[in-house]
Scaffold this active site. Sequence first.
Site, mmCIF file in Angstrom:
data_model
loop_
_atom_site.group_PDB
_atom_site.id
_atom_site.type_symbol
_atom_site.label_atom_id
_atom_site.label_comp_id
_atom_site.label_asym_id
_atom_site.label_seq_id
_atom_site.Cartn_x
_atom_site.Cartn_y
_atom_site.Cartn_z
ATOM 1 N N GLY A 177 -9.017 5.463 1.297
ATOM 2 C CA GLY A 177 -9.712 6.286 2.291
ATOM 3 C C GLY A 177 -11.183 5.959 2.423
ATOM 4 O O GLY A 177 -12.011 6.860 2.574
ATOM 5 N N ASP A 201 -8.746 0.652 6.379
ATOM 6 C CA ASP A 201 -7.792 0.478 7.460
ATOM 7 C C ASP A 201 -8.361 1.050 8.768
ATOM 8 O O ASP A 201 -8.474 0.360 9.786
ATOM 9 C CB ASP A 201 -6.466 1.171 7.105
ATOM 10 N N HIS A 224 -7.751 9.706 3.921
ATOM 11 C CA HIS A 224 -7.325 8.722 4.927
ATOM 12 C C HIS A 224 -7.703 9.154 6.348
ATOM 13 O O HIS A 224 -7.827 10.338 6.627
ATOM 14 C CB HIS A 224 -5.810 8.512 4.846
ATOM 15 N N ASP A 236 0.850 -1.192 0.000
ATOM 16 C CA ASP A 236 0.000 0.000 0.000
ATOM 17 C C ASP A 236 0.892 1.250 0.000
ATOM 18 O O ASP A 236 1.800 1.365 0.834
ATOM 19 C CB ASP A 236 -0.842 -0.057 1.294
ATOM 20 N N HIS A 237 0.640 2.170 -0.906
ATOM 21 C CA HIS A 237 1.369 3.447 -0.963
ATOM 22 C C HIS A 237 2.891 3.292 -1.030
ATOM 23 O O HIS A 237 3.623 3.951 -0.278
ATOM 24 C CB HIS A 237 1.000 4.346 0.231
HETATM 25 P P1 13P Z 1 -8.972 4.583 5.643
HETATM 26 O O1 13P Z 1 -8.121 5.441 6.502
HETATM 27 O O2 13P Z 1 -10.239 5.303 5.249
HETATM 28 O O3 13P Z 1 -9.272 3.264 6.269
HETATM 29 O O4 13P Z 1 -8.187 4.310 4.273
HETATM 30 C C1 13P Z 1 -7.218 3.297 4.188
HETATM 31 C C2 13P Z 1 -6.445 3.354 2.929
HETATM 32 O O5 13P Z 1 -6.765 4.017 1.967
HETATM 33 C C3 13P Z 1 -5.217 2.549 2.874
HETATM 34 O O6 13P Z 1 -4.499 2.755 1.707
HETATM 35 O O1 G3H Z 2 -3.137 4.649 3.648
HETATM 36 C C1 G3H Z 2 -2.655 4.501 4.757
HETATM 37 C C2 G3H Z 2 -2.968 3.291 5.546
HETATM 38 O O2 G3H Z 2 -4.058 3.537 6.396
HETATM 39 C C3 G3H Z 2 -1.736 2.786 6.260
HETATM 40 O O3 G3H Z 2 -1.394 3.583 7.337
HETATM 41 O O4 G3H Z 2 1.051 4.079 7.119
HETATM 42 O O5 G3H Z 2 -0.119 4.176 9.340
HETATM 43 O O6 G3H Z 2 0.326 1.980 8.234
HETATM 44 P P1 G3H Z 2 0.077 3.446 8.037
HETATM 45 ZN ZN ZN Z 3 -4.558 4.738 0.940
#
Ligand code: 13P
Ligand code: G3H
Ligand code: ZN
Length: 330
Positions: free
Chosen positions: A233, A277, A189, A93-94
């Site tokens: 998000g 998340d 997010h 992720d990201h």
């Molecule tokens: P949320 O913070 O809305 O759960 O989004 C999570 C997300 O986009 C992780 O990449």
């Molecule tokens: O997009 C972000 C996710 O919620 C992950 O969050 O970087 O705190 O693990 P984190």
């Molecule tokens: Zn995200």
Amino acid sequence: MTSYKDLGLVNTKEMFAKAIKGGYAIPAYNFNNMEQMQAIIQACVETKSPVILQVSAGARKYANKNLLKNMAKGAVEYAHELGCDIPIVLHLDHGDSLELCVDCIESGFSSVMIDGSHLPYDENVALTKKVCEYAHKHGVTVEGELGVLAGVEDDVSSEVSHYTKPEEVQDFVSKTGVDSLAISIGTSHGRQKFKPEQCTKNADGVLIPPPLAFDILAEIEKKLPGFPIVLHGSSSVPVEYVKEIEQYGGKLSDSVGIPEEQLRKAAKSAVCKINIDSDGRLAMTAAIRKVLSEKPDEFDPRKYLGPARDELKKLYMHKNTNVLGSAGQA
Ligand code: 13P
Ligand code: G3H
Ligand code: ZN
């Protein structure tokens, strides 16, 4: 080099094609510990849902990359043991660099996101293209991003100007070769997705956010017919969890998420991956706070992590069944 295939994982290709055709979205649940992973697998096996196990760079550091690789392998075996070989993706992720994406691909990830959304357009294209070239050699699928998700610190006008520009999407996809595209249509997010002044209040004083920009989503779909779209998000920030956390000593003022009806509507479109998340964090925290507050002499972690895992499982089963529509699709 460990290939994801050796771990029993799959990439997102077939999963997304089926989801778009079927009018549902695949859940992408973030995890970084054993209880979260157990809850995700239990919920997805019981609802017969395909799933994306999603790991951020921070989560990877927190959990250790070798442990994570083996947890993903364990997740595949656990699902089998529970009686249903659901398709499982391990997704970064990201991702913020080619090096991180390469490292993940070499340690068993079947899908990666390269998030160049903060870069100037041409740099985003160049970086995303490089990641795709490497990933595709190994059968790994790539998610790119165009448009910047609003942060609660941004002012309202800059949020609007950061929406994905539909006129850019065809060029981005064809130049980079990405397999899916994350877009910005008003989600963000965390647990404070909108400022209170952007919302209205219902009779119970609950904040109701403005709707997502479905018109932009429709324009993007027109430009990229049948192409997999991703929504980040997308936590709903359930008011019950926020209230429970506050009842047991927490402080989470001005929490507001994306209403479930809007996610249901998005899942029926080309949106075929929905990232969640924060809702899991809220569910766990509410359950843990409740146990620790009601039983102050409890100090066995299993006695509060167990109920947290059960609450998470309940949450994910609800999402799969009533929000994303992925239940029964494995
Ligand atoms: P949320 O913070 O809305 O759960 O989004 C999570 C997300 O986009 C992780 O990449
Ligand atoms: O997009 C972000 C996710 O919620 C992950 O969050 O970087 O705190 O693990 P984190
Ligand atoms: Zn995200």
